[in-house]
Design a protein around this motif. Structure first.
Motif, PDB file in Angstrom:
ATOM      1  N   LEU A   1       0.830  -1.205   0.000  1.00  0.00           N
ATOM      2  CA  LEU A   1       0.000   0.000   0.000  1.00  0.00           C
ATOM      3  C   LEU A   1       0.864   1.255   0.000  1.00  0.00           C
ATOM      4  O   LEU A   1       0.595   2.217  -0.736  1.00  0.00           O
ATOM      5  CB  LEU A   1      -0.921  -0.004   1.223  1.00  0.00           C
ATOM      6  N   ALA A   2       1.926   1.253   0.820  1.00  0.00           N
ATOM      7  CA  ALA A   2       2.808   2.414   0.885  1.00  0.00           C
ATOM      8  C   ALA A   2       3.489   2.654  -0.460  1.00  0.00           C
ATOM      9  O   ALA A   2       3.641   3.800  -0.905  1.00  0.00           O
ATOM     10  CB  ALA A   2       3.850   2.223   1.986  1.00  0.00           C
ATOM     11  N   GLU A   3       3.867   1.554  -1.138  1.00  0.00           N
ATOM     12  CA  GLU A   3       4.501   1.684  -2.450  1.00  0.00           C
ATOM     13  C   GLU A   3       3.537   2.267  -3.475  1.00  0.00           C
ATOM     14  O   GLU A   3       3.903   3.133  -4.281  1.00  0.00           O
ATOM     15  CB  GLU A   3       5.004   0.323  -2.923  1.00  0.00           C
ATOM     16  N   GLN A   4       2.292   1.796  -3.461  1.00  0.00           N
ATOM     17  CA  GLN A   4       1.293   2.299  -4.411  1.00  0.00           C
ATOM     18  C   GLN A   4       1.008   3.782  -4.199  1.00  0.00           C
ATOM     19  O   GLN A   4       0.782   4.528  -5.157  1.00  0.00           O
ATOM     20  CB  GLN A   4      -0.013   1.505  -4.285  1.00  0.00           C
ATOM     21  N   LEU A   5       1.013   4.215  -2.955  1.00  0.00           N
ATOM     22  CA  LEU A   5       0.693   5.606  -2.619  1.00  0.00           C
ATOM     23  C   LEU A   5       1.926   6.495  -2.585  1.00  0.00           C
ATOM     24  O   LEU A   5       1.806   7.710  -2.429  1.00  0.00           O
ATOM     25  CB  LEU A   5      -0.012   5.660  -1.261  1.00  0.00           C
ATOM     26  N   GLN A   6       3.112   5.869  -2.697  1.00  0.00           N
ATOM     27  CA  GLN A   6       4.379   6.597  -2.680  1.00  0.00           C
ATOM     28  C   GLN A   6       4.545   7.398  -1.390  1.00  0.00           C
ATOM     29  O   GLN A   6       4.874   8.586  -1.406  1.00  0.00           O
ATOM     30  CB  GLN A   6       4.505   7.503  -3.911  1.00  0.00           C
TER      31      GLN A   6
END
Length: 232
Positions: free
Chosen positions: A25-30
């Motif tokens: 999730l953190a990667e998708q939201l940067q």
């Protein structure tokens, strides 16, 4: 990405997967994991049914469905035409936003309206010119009430430099114009965006000053030209 948009995107990601790790999730939201955990905590406090924990993963306890959007065919065609016009004639950021908004609407349409949207035969040809480099920073300046300095070339090729309070952008079919309060003239002026040679957003913000608002410009236009302006 604004935090409100990020929170909405986070809910969309959770709706799309049965289980999602915090790292994904953190990667998708940067964003960092710390920011993600804070966002999930705030969403949970606001009533979004997220369950899970750091290091394990997250999911929605039950599916959140956006109520079906009900449009008649004419309303749907208006949305399609409007978004395609923005994609063809807006700046790159606005065009991408129009595409994303249309995709969100399409995702929650009932099946009959999805078929209507797919069958629509309304098209907007590309603008036939490069996207205007100053349109996006001008939109931001209008929204933030930020003063700008421009180098401008008039139709007769005369150059000028102006300090403006940017009040609004107007699209005329093939050209964008900026309406603003001009410090040099002490009055409202309009400028074709494609004739701006250089633009600098200044640190100074302009106030909401009576006599220099966009509504005052419309009032002036109605008095001078007798033109009634629709302001809604």
């Amino acid at each position: 990405m604004r935090r409100a948009d990020r929170l909405f995107r986070l809910v969309e990601l959770l709706r799309a997967r049965r289980h999602a790790t915090g790292a994904w999730l953190a990667e998708q939201l940067q964003v960092s994991l710390r920011t993600l955990y804070r966002d999930i905590h705030d969403l949970t406090l606001s009533g979004v049914p997220i369950e899970g924990e750091a290091g394990v993963g997250y999911r929605l306890r039950y599916r959140l469905d956006v109520p079906p959007l009900l449009f008649n065919p004419e309303e749907l065609e208006a949305l399609l035409v409007g978004s395609r016009m923005v994609q063809a004639w807006g700046d790159g950021e606005l065009a991408a936003a129009a595409g994303a908004a249309l995709a969100k609407i399409h995702n929650v349409l009932p099946e009959p309206l999805k078929r209507e949207a797919q069958l629509a035969r309304l098209f907007i040809p590309p603008g036939g010119q490069e996207r205007l480099p100053w349109l996006q920073p001008l939109r931001v300046a209008v929204r933030e009430r930020r003063m700008v300095r421009i180098d401008y070339v008039r139709e007769d090729k005369t150059p000028s430099e102006r300090i403006l309070w940017p009040l609004g952008l107007f699209f005329w079919g093939r050209a964008w114009t900026l309406i603003g309060w001009c410090d040099l003239r002490g009055d409202f002026r309009h400028f074709r965006v494609d004739r701006i040679q250089q633009l600098d957003a200044l640190d100074a913000l302009f106030p909401d000053q009576p006599g220099r608002r966009l509504g005052d410009f419309f009032d002036q236009l109605e008095r001078r030209e007798g033109i009634r302006v629709k302001r809604e």
